[in-house]
Design a protein around this motif. Structure first.
Motif, PDB file in Angstrom:
ATOM      1  N   ASP A   1     132.990 -18.741 107.831  1.00 14.13           N
ATOM      2  CA  ASP A   1     133.717 -18.677 109.196  1.00 14.13           C
ATOM      3  C   ASP A   1     134.923 -19.507 108.721  1.00 14.13           C
ATOM      4  OD1 ASP A   1     133.359 -15.774 111.171  1.00 14.13           O
ATOM      5  OD2 ASP A   1     131.439 -17.465 110.722  1.00 14.13           O
ATOM      6  N   TYR A   2     136.147 -19.257 108.854  1.00 13.25           N
ATOM      7  CA  TYR A   2     137.340 -20.242 108.920  1.00 13.25           C
ATOM      8  C   TYR A   2     137.732 -20.178 110.045  1.00 13.25           C
ATOM      9  CZ  TYR A   2     135.432 -20.427 104.012  1.00 13.25           C
ATOM     10  OH  TYR A   2     134.973 -20.691 102.216  1.00 13.25           O
ATOM     11  N   ILE A   3     138.217 -20.769 110.312  1.00 12.57           N
ATOM     12  CA  ILE A   3     138.765 -21.055 111.829  1.00 12.57           C
ATOM     13  C   ILE A   3     139.966 -22.161 111.652  1.00 12.57           C
ATOM     14  CG2 ILE A   3     138.321 -21.623 114.554  1.00 12.57           C
ATOM     15  CD1 ILE A   3     135.739 -20.909 113.677  1.00 12.57           C
TER      16      ILE A   3
ATOM     17  N   VAL B   1     146.694 -13.523 107.219  1.00 16.98           N
ATOM     18  CA  VAL B   1     145.588 -14.566 107.937  1.00 16.98           C
ATOM     19  C   VAL B   1     144.505 -13.893 106.478  1.00 16.98           C
ATOM     20  CG1 VAL B   1     143.755 -15.032 109.424  1.00 16.98           C
ATOM     21  CG2 VAL B   1     146.160 -14.380 110.011  1.00 16.98           C
ATOM     22  N   GLY B   2     144.260 -13.115 106.005  1.00 19.26           N
ATOM     23  CA  GLY B   2     143.319 -13.009 104.863  1.00 19.26           C
ATOM     24  C   GLY B   2     143.002 -13.151 103.573  1.00 19.26           C
ATOM     25  N   ALA B   3     145.055 -13.393 103.508  1.00 22.89           N
ATOM     26  CA  ALA B   3     145.461 -13.265 101.993  1.00 22.89           C
ATOM     27  C   ALA B   3     145.884 -15.329 101.803  1.00 22.89           C
ATOM     28  CB  ALA B   3     146.637 -12.872 102.280  1.00 22.89           C
ATOM     29  N   LEU B   4     146.274 -15.677 102.567  1.00 22.56           N
ATOM     30  CA  LEU B   4     146.115 -16.900 102.766  1.00 22.56           C
ATOM     31  C   LEU B   4     145.427 -17.926 102.565  1.00 22.56           C
ATOM     32  CD1 LEU B   4     149.417 -17.507 105.164  1.00 22.56           C
ATOM     33  CD2 LEU B   4     149.706 -17.235 102.508  1.00 22.56           C
ATOM     34  N   LEU B   5     144.348 -16.988 103.322  1.00 19.46           N
ATOM     35  CA  LEU B   5     143.092 -17.939 103.562  1.00 19.46           C
ATOM     36  C   LEU B   5     142.280 -17.982 102.029  1.00 19.46           C
ATOM     37  CD1 LEU B   5     140.867 -19.550 104.975  1.00 19.46           C
ATOM     38  CD2 LEU B   5     139.867 -17.371 105.377  1.00 19.46           C
TER      39      LEU B   5
ATOM     40  N   VAL C   1     144.066  -9.949  96.606  1.00 17.32           N
ATOM     41  CA  VAL C   1     143.378 -10.652  98.043  1.00 17.32           C
ATOM     42  C   VAL C   1     143.541  -9.846  99.153  1.00 17.32           C
ATOM     43  CG1 VAL C   1     144.303 -12.463  97.428  1.00 17.32           C
ATOM     44  CG2 VAL C   1     145.760 -11.232  98.691  1.00 17.32           C
ATOM     45  N   PRO C   2     143.187  -9.788 100.001  1.00 22.41           N
ATOM     46  CA  PRO C   2     143.042  -8.907 101.675  1.00 22.41           C
ATOM     47  C   PRO C   2     144.288  -8.717 101.607  1.00 22.41           C
ATOM     48  CG  PRO C   2     141.296 -10.254 101.467  1.00 22.41           C
ATOM     49  CD  PRO C   2     142.167 -11.205 100.294  1.00 22.41           C
ATOM     50  N   GLY C   3     144.732  -7.331 102.331  1.00 24.68           N
ATOM     51  CA  GLY C   3     146.001  -7.173 103.102  1.00 24.68           C
ATOM     52  C   GLY C   3     146.580  -7.837 104.240  1.00 24.68           C
ATOM     53  N   SER C   4     145.405  -8.383 104.765  1.00 23.22           N
ATOM     54  CA  SER C   4     145.875  -9.043 105.899  1.00 23.22           C
ATOM     55  C   SER C   4     146.067 -10.506 106.002  1.00 23.22           C
ATOM     56  CB  SER C   4     144.671  -9.123 107.164  1.00 23.22           C
ATOM     57  OG  SER C   4     144.558 -10.262 108.005  1.00 23.22           O
TER      58      SER C   4
ATOM     59  N   ARG D   1     132.787  -7.736  98.270  1.00 12.89           N
ATOM     60  CA  ARG D   1     132.529  -8.661  99.108  1.00 12.89           C
ATOM     61  C   ARG D   1     132.197 -10.179  99.789  1.00 12.89           C
ATOM     62  NH1 ARG D   1     136.317  -6.215 103.463  1.00 12.89           N
ATOM     63  NH2 ARG D   1     134.998  -7.282 104.756  1.00 12.89           N
ATOM     64  N   VAL D   2     132.847 -10.725  99.679  1.00 15.41           N
ATOM     65  CA  VAL D   2     132.371 -12.198 100.213  1.00 15.41           C
ATOM     66  C   VAL D   2     131.910 -12.267 101.922  1.00 15.41           C
ATOM     67  CG1 VAL D   2     132.981 -14.302  99.869  1.00 15.41           C
ATOM     68  CG2 VAL D   2     133.583 -12.776  97.793  1.00 15.41           C
ATOM     69  N   ALA D   3     131.542 -13.213 101.261  1.00 16.51           N
ATOM     70  CA  ALA D   3     130.793 -13.148 102.624  1.00 16.51           C
ATOM     71  C   ALA D   3     131.486 -14.410 103.202  1.00 16.51           C
ATOM     72  CB  ALA D   3     129.116 -13.417 103.140  1.00 16.51           C
ATOM     73  N   MET D   4     132.681 -13.612 104.346  1.00 19.00           N
ATOM     74  CA  MET D   4     133.732 -15.355 104.445  1.00 19.00           C
ATOM     75  C   MET D   4     134.363 -14.299 105.422  1.00 19.00           C
ATOM     76  SD  MET D   4     136.260 -15.203 101.395  1.00 19.00           S
ATOM     77  CE  MET D   4     137.012 -16.371 102.102  1.00 19.00           C
ATOM     78  N   GLN D   5     134.689 -14.984 106.469  1.00 20.29           N
ATOM     79  CA  GLN D   5     135.917 -13.761 107.956  1.00 20.29           C
ATOM     80  C   GLN D   5     136.728 -15.334 107.927  1.00 20.29           C
ATOM     81  OE1 GLN D   5     135.858 -11.237 109.305  1.00 20.29           O
ATOM     82  NE2 GLN D   5     137.879 -12.015 110.377  1.00 20.29           N
ATOM     83  N   PRO D   6     138.450 -15.196 107.745  1.00 18.99           N
ATOM     84  CA  PRO D   6     138.720 -13.257 107.843  1.00 18.99           C
ATOM     85  C   PRO D   6     138.511 -13.295 106.133  1.00 18.99           C
ATOM     86  CG  PRO D   6     140.075 -14.498 107.927  1.00 18.99           C
ATOM     87  CD  PRO D   6     139.439 -15.778 108.302  1.00 18.99           C
ATOM     88  N   GLY D   7     139.613 -12.124 104.948  1.00 17.35           N
ATOM     89  CA  GLY D   7     139.018 -12.448 104.038  1.00 17.35           C
ATOM     90  C   GLY D   7     138.248 -11.625 103.304  1.00 17.35           C
TER      91      GLY D   7
END
Length: 307
Positions: free
Chosen positions: A245-247, A201-205, A196-199, A172-178
């Protein structure tokens, strides 16, 4: 739990530019020079292009002027994007299954980053099928990127297969999302692999923060990341405090000063902002909120340069 910088260091650790090879001048566009290009005259030797230059069409004239028909470059890495999910299908081919958003998006992102890309999948949710597909791709891959859909069981399948093929760490990496990330090496040549994550948004981030810098290092670039700037916040924003957080945001200029506005809640569909965001506001761990008018760190996307 790792911080973003700790995980990025782990991803890039021990990864070097691909070994140089000679290519024809017309096939060198987009590659990074592994040699100086120089010309000699009565005044001595003059370097026209230094090693590390990313070859653009305008540079071809200089290479030709140096009398070179071939030039030494770091080759474009071969990136294989593999997606897993029996509930997924190629976009436009099924009304009953979910479109493989991650497969086409990550492949396109890798191509835009300069890689030679191959897309595999979506694969059936079967351990033997996934293992066989990855083993088949090892002969042509400098990097493998894996993703699934939103099914947690498919992520578990990927974990099990990769652990049987090599040394891969999931954390787990302390980032949101992903926050869910995997990285390691597989196969006889220790081929790097990222999960990479399945979401979407999280995958592309995750691609922008971890995969793209790795591709650029393999290509021989010294500037690995998107450019970061300070911008004035148009409206107040809040973060999760415990994560970075990446907004998704839009950036403009006012009287020469960059101004940024969050677009996270502008659209009705959760994916809509992917098409309108040209920046990411970065809120570091421990930040709960930032008032309008304050300066924030912003990652500029969409060809705004690298640093």
């Amino acid at each position: 739990m790792r911080s973003v910088s700790e995980h990025l260091d782990a991803v890039l650790s021990g990864v070097n530019a691909l070994e140089p090879l000679e290519v024809g001048v017309l096939g060198s566009v987009g590659c990074v020079l592994a040699q100086d290009v120089s010309i000699s005259d009565e005044g001595g030797e003059h370097i026209l292009l230094g090693r590390g230059t990313t070859i653009a069409p305008r540079h071809i004239a200089l290479i030709a002027a140096a009398g070179l028909g071939r030039v030494s470059v770091h080759p474009k890495p071969r990136v294989v994007v593999v997606t897993v999910g029996s509930d997924l299908a190629d976009p436009g081919t099924s009304d009953e299954l979910r479109p493989d958003i991650n497969g086409v998006a990550l492949t396109s992102a890798a191509t835009a980053a300069g890689a030679m890309t191959f897309r595999v999948g979506p694969l059936a949710s079967d351990e033997d099928t996934i293992r066989g597909a990855i083993e088949d791709q090892l002969v042509r891959a400098d990097l493998i990127v894996l993703a699934c859909g939103m099914n947690a069981d498919d992520y578990d399948l990927i974990v099990a297969v990769l652990r049987s093929l090599g040394k891969v760490e999931f954390t787990r990496v302390a980032m949101q999302p992903g926050g869910a990330q995997g990285f390691g090496v597989v196969g006889p040549d220790s081929t790097p692999v990222l999960v990479v994550p399945g979401s979407p948004v999280g995958a592309l981030l995750s691609f922008d923060i971890f995969v793209r810098p790795l591709i650029r290092r393999l290509m021989g670039h010294t500037k690995l990341h998107y450019r970061m700037v300070d911008a004035r916040l148009e409206e107040a924003i809040s973060g999760s405090n415990e994560n970075t957080d990446y907004i998704r945001a839009a950036i403009t200029r006012h009287v020469g000063v960059p101004v940024v506005r969050s677009i996270e809640h502008d659209e009705h569909h959760p994916l809509a902002g992917l098409g309108t965001a040209d920046a990411l506001i970065v809120l570091n761990q421990g930040t709960q909120s930032i008032a309008a008018g304050q300066m924030v760190t912003v990652i500029q996307l969409d060809g705004q340069g690298d640093e």
